[in-house]
Design an enzyme around this catalytic site. Structure first.
Site, PDB file in Angstrom:
ATOM      1  N   SER A   1       0.849  -1.203   0.000  1.00 48.00           N
ATOM      2  CA  SER A   1       0.000   0.000   0.000  1.00 48.00           C
ATOM      3  C   SER A   1       0.881   1.249   0.000  1.00 48.00           C
ATOM      4  CB  SER A   1      -0.883   0.030   1.245  1.00 48.00           C
ATOM      5  OG  SER A   1      -0.104   0.372   2.385  1.00 48.00           O
ATOM      6  N   ASP A   2       0.371   2.329  -0.579  1.00 49.13           N
ATOM      7  CA  ASP A   2       1.030   3.608  -0.306  1.00 49.13           C
ATOM      8  C   ASP A   2       0.810   3.890   1.180  1.00 49.13           C
ATOM      9  OD1 ASP A   2       2.339   6.027  -0.383  1.00 49.13           O
ATOM     10  OD2 ASP A   2       1.287   6.780  -2.149  1.00 49.13           O
ATOM     11  N   TRP A   3       1.538   4.860   1.687  1.00 47.62           N
ATOM     12  CA  TRP A   3       1.565   5.085   3.145  1.00 47.62           C
ATOM     13  C   TRP A   3       0.200   5.563   3.666  1.00 47.62           C
ATOM     14  CZ3 TRP A   3       5.223   2.661   1.331  1.00 47.62           C
ATOM     15  CH2 TRP A   3       6.382   2.338   2.035  1.00 47.62           C
TER      16      TRP A   3
END
Ligand code: NOJ
Length: 722
Positions: free
Chosen positions: A245-247
């Site tokens: 996932s992106d952050w």
């Protein structure tokens, strides 16, 4: 099996990447011995700023699997000392040079490996859809074919060093504004032909990881989008690595059923310290809301990728400390990479205007030069303010997570001063607002260099009222006025623009502006790379990776302020729009001048198609290769490289944009030398996405191949039929 080059030291033993099957075989043996908790642990981030890197997973004991270190950024190791600050992804694209792009990635791969980073959080491969997009410079082009080549070469260079690449952001994250709440809405053909294209190419290149983006796609968050992650990535494109996932982009525990494999950095948000993975994922498995098989698959994907890159062998310990740099062990990984950065900076510099061959400067004739503008000078804040969210001084990178800390920087004034030596007397002012002073200095000089820039970055920081995406396409800091003021008094004005993307150039036709250079974001060797081009040590061969319009309204897509971002221009992105609407750009995609001249002749095209005939008499083209050759001659007076570009038009029935880049070659030619340049177009280059059958299809009919020096400088064309 692929063998990378060998490099002496133990940490850099020759790396033999395993095949996916070989790696999976090893991974399964370990993962099958893991408990549910252990499997979940290796998919879960330890938490924001809880670990040495910007992202860290939990490790396991018995069986042993290490905590992985995930670190930005696309142009170098972020939050670290003694690393190289290289050119941007946009510059890599502007070089149109496959070997240089690979070499850039290879040295970065060495530095990431040297610092013990398991996962390089790049390449950035979102498209320049809107010219203001804040992070455009991290990747850097409006053309999917060019992005695909840059992306694939980058992945190969990084992974050949045994570092996992994580291409980002999957997908349709083309602007910063509302990136956490907006939905990018798109049709299947546009998705495939433009935005998925580079992701398909990195998967072919064997990429280990893909980062899903913050935004929604057609109403569903990208990180829990079953169609994107399962149907497209896995089934259609055969991706065998892991989706990270992106952050804080994970939006539910159920996201794992839609294909999410790793959660970063761990917590739900900066305010909510719980996690969607960790104990909640264990609970979901125990209550059968998430099948344990799926968690096994997630763990297998991560461990497989780790084995594939041979991180089980001699992988260095992590030698950085992202959030406490003062505690990081000393480890210098720079080697001689600055030389490559200098070369890349020069190779990606685009010469936009050069009236009467004013450049290169003849150091024996020019006596005085004025150097004007803050963008020529050193950083006036600290060289390394947090994520580069400060301005002042020359622009070498944008801001946000895509930045690195500079070990040093050669600004343009320093680079030119050194190159001019005692031959040219320099006077300078770095004040953009004191036009009187600028005029005074410019007036008496043989040449006046005037510098300006335009900056953007990631929305986590706001710089000079710019929230990430640019507010407009104008130069910052009084740039247009400064340039005009200088040009009014000096008839040899040379403009240098450092920018994150296209800028408007209302002064371009000023008769005293004899040359314009665009060095993009050239990294730590900025001034030296520039001097190499200005003095003719390097003959420029950079080409624009995007279109520069005459007016803001010439572009068909801009930042969308609503939560529904309709990709309604469909395939007409960048030059495809300018071509189809017949709008004359100021400088077209693929454009760039040289100090020499190239002539093209004798275009030939050969088609080799395989056709399947069905019992009903219909025929399907199953495979095709089109070989195109053309002679290119350096008919000018100096050696130089031409970027020979191949564009393709599809049959009218396909309703495609007028033309698509489908090949380019950088040909270095000595003065008077001629070479035969070859392009091979295969099934991917010759197909369109057929929405009826939901697959790529080679259309039949008349195609046209256009070979030239830019998208608007076509030298020869030929039509062929499939
Ligand atoms: C968010 C950014 O969008 C992404 O590109 C980056 O890798 C992570 N933050 C980690 O810094």
């Amino acid at each position: 099996m692929k063998t990378a080059s060998s490099h002496g030291s133990k940490e850099n033993l020759p790396i033999e990447l395993l095949s996916w099957d070989e790696a999976y075989y090893k991974a399964e043996k370990i993962v099958s011995r893991m408990s549910l908790k252990q499997k979940v642990d290796i998919t879960t981030g330890t938490g924001w700023q809880k670990g040495l890197c910007v992202g860290n997973t939990f490790g396991t004991k018995k069986p042993n699997f290490p905590s992985l270190c995930l670190q930005d950024a696309p142009l170098g190791v972020s939050f670290a000392d003694n690393v190289t600050a290289g050119v941007s992804g946009m510059n890599a694209a502007a070089s149109f040079d496959k070997k240089a792009i690979y070499a850039r990635a290879e040295y970065m791969g060495k530095e990431f490996r040297g610092k013990g980073v398991n996962v390089y959080l790049g390449p950035y491969i979102n498209m320049i859809r809107v010219p203001e997009g804040g992070r455009n410079w991290e990747g850097g082009t409006e053309d999917p074919y060019l992005m695909g080549i840059v992306a694939a070469e980058t992945v190969k260079g990084i992974q050949d060093q045994g570092v996992i690449a994580s291409a980002k952001h999957f997908i349709l994250n083309e602007q910063e504004l509302n990136r956490n709440s907006s939905s990018s809405n798109i049709d299947a053909r546009t998705l495939h032909e433009i935005y998925l294209w580079p992701f398909a190419r990195v998967i072919e290149a064997g990429i280990g990881s893909i980062m899903c983006s913050f935004n929604k796609v057609n109403g569903t968050y990208a990180c829990e989008n079953d169609y994107l992650l399962n149907t497209i990535l896995r089934k259609e494109l055969g991706f065998r690595g892991f989706v990270c996932s992106d952050w804080f982009a994970t939006t539910s525990t159920g996201a794992v059923k839609s294909g999410l494999d790793m959660n970063m950095p761990g917590e739900i948000s900066l305010e909510n310290y719980d996690t969607y993975f960790g104990h909640n994922l264990i609970k979901a498995a125990e209550s059968k809301n998430v099948p344990e098989d799926r968690i096994t698959d997630m763990a297998n994907r991560i461990v497989t990728t780790w084995f594939k890159m041979r991180q089980d062998q001699n992988f260095p310990d992590t030698a950085l400390n992202a959030f406490h740099m003062e505690y990081a062990p000393f480890k210098n990984v720079q080697e001689n990479h600055k030389e490559l950065v200098r070369e890349l900076g020069a190779a990606s510099n685009v010469l936009l205007k050069n009236t009467k061959n004013v450049l290169p400067l003849d150091l024996n004739k020019v006596k005085t030069a004025a150097i004007i503008g803050s963008d020529a000078g050193p950083n006036t804040n600290s060289l390394n303010c947090f994520l580069n969210g400060c301005t002042g001084g020359t622009l070498m990178e944008g801001w946000g997570s895509g930045t690195v800390y500079f070990p040093y920087a050669v600004d343009p004034l320093a680079g030119l001063t050194k190159a001019f030596g005692n031959k040219i007397n320099i006077k300078s002012t770095l004040n953009d607002w004191d036009l009187q002073k600028a005029v005074e200095i410019a007036r008496g000089a043989d040449y006046a260099f005037v510098f300006s820039n335009s900056n953007s970055g990631e929305e986590i920081i706001s710089v000079e009222d710019t929230m990430g995406d640019r507010n407009n396409l104008s130069l910052w800091h009084n740039g247009d006025k400064l340039i005009n003021a200088v040009a009014d008094v000096n008839n040899n004005t040379i403009v240098v623009i450092h920018s994150v993307g296209p800028v408007l150039m209302p002064w371009i036709n000023h008769p005293n502006i004899t040359a314009v250079l665009w060095p993009g974001l050239p990294g730590q060797e900025s001034g030296n790379s520039l001097a190499d081009v200005v003095t003719g040590k390097v003959n420029p061969s950079g080409r624009l990776p995007y279109t520069i319009g005459k007016n803001y309204i010439d572009y068909n897509a801009h930042i969308n302020t609503s939560d529904a971002i309709e990709y309604s221009e469909k395939l007409l992105v960048g030059y495809k729009w300018f071509d189809s609407a017949n709008i004359e750009p100021l400088f077209p995609f693929g454009y760039g001048l040289s100090y020499t001249k190239f002539d093209y002749r004798d275009l030939r095209v050969g088609v080799n198609a395989s056709v399947r005939h069905s019992s009903t008499g219909s025929k399907t083209i199953t495979d095709v290769t089109v070989i195109t050759t053309i002679y290119v001659l350096n008919s000018g007076s100096v050696d130089g490289a031409e970027i020979v570009q191949a564009y393709l038009s599809f049959p009218d029935s396909t309703e495609s944009p007028p033309k698509h880049l489908r090949g380019f070659e950088k040909a270095f030619l000595r003065r008077g030398e001629e070479k035969n340049i070859l392009f091979e177009l295969n099934k991917s280059e010759l197909s369109i996405w057929d929405t009826f059958s939901n697959r790529w299809k080679i259309p039949s009919g008349n195609f046209t191949i256009h070979i030239g020096a830019s998208s608007r400088d076509i030298r020869e064309i030929m039509t062929f039929t499939i």
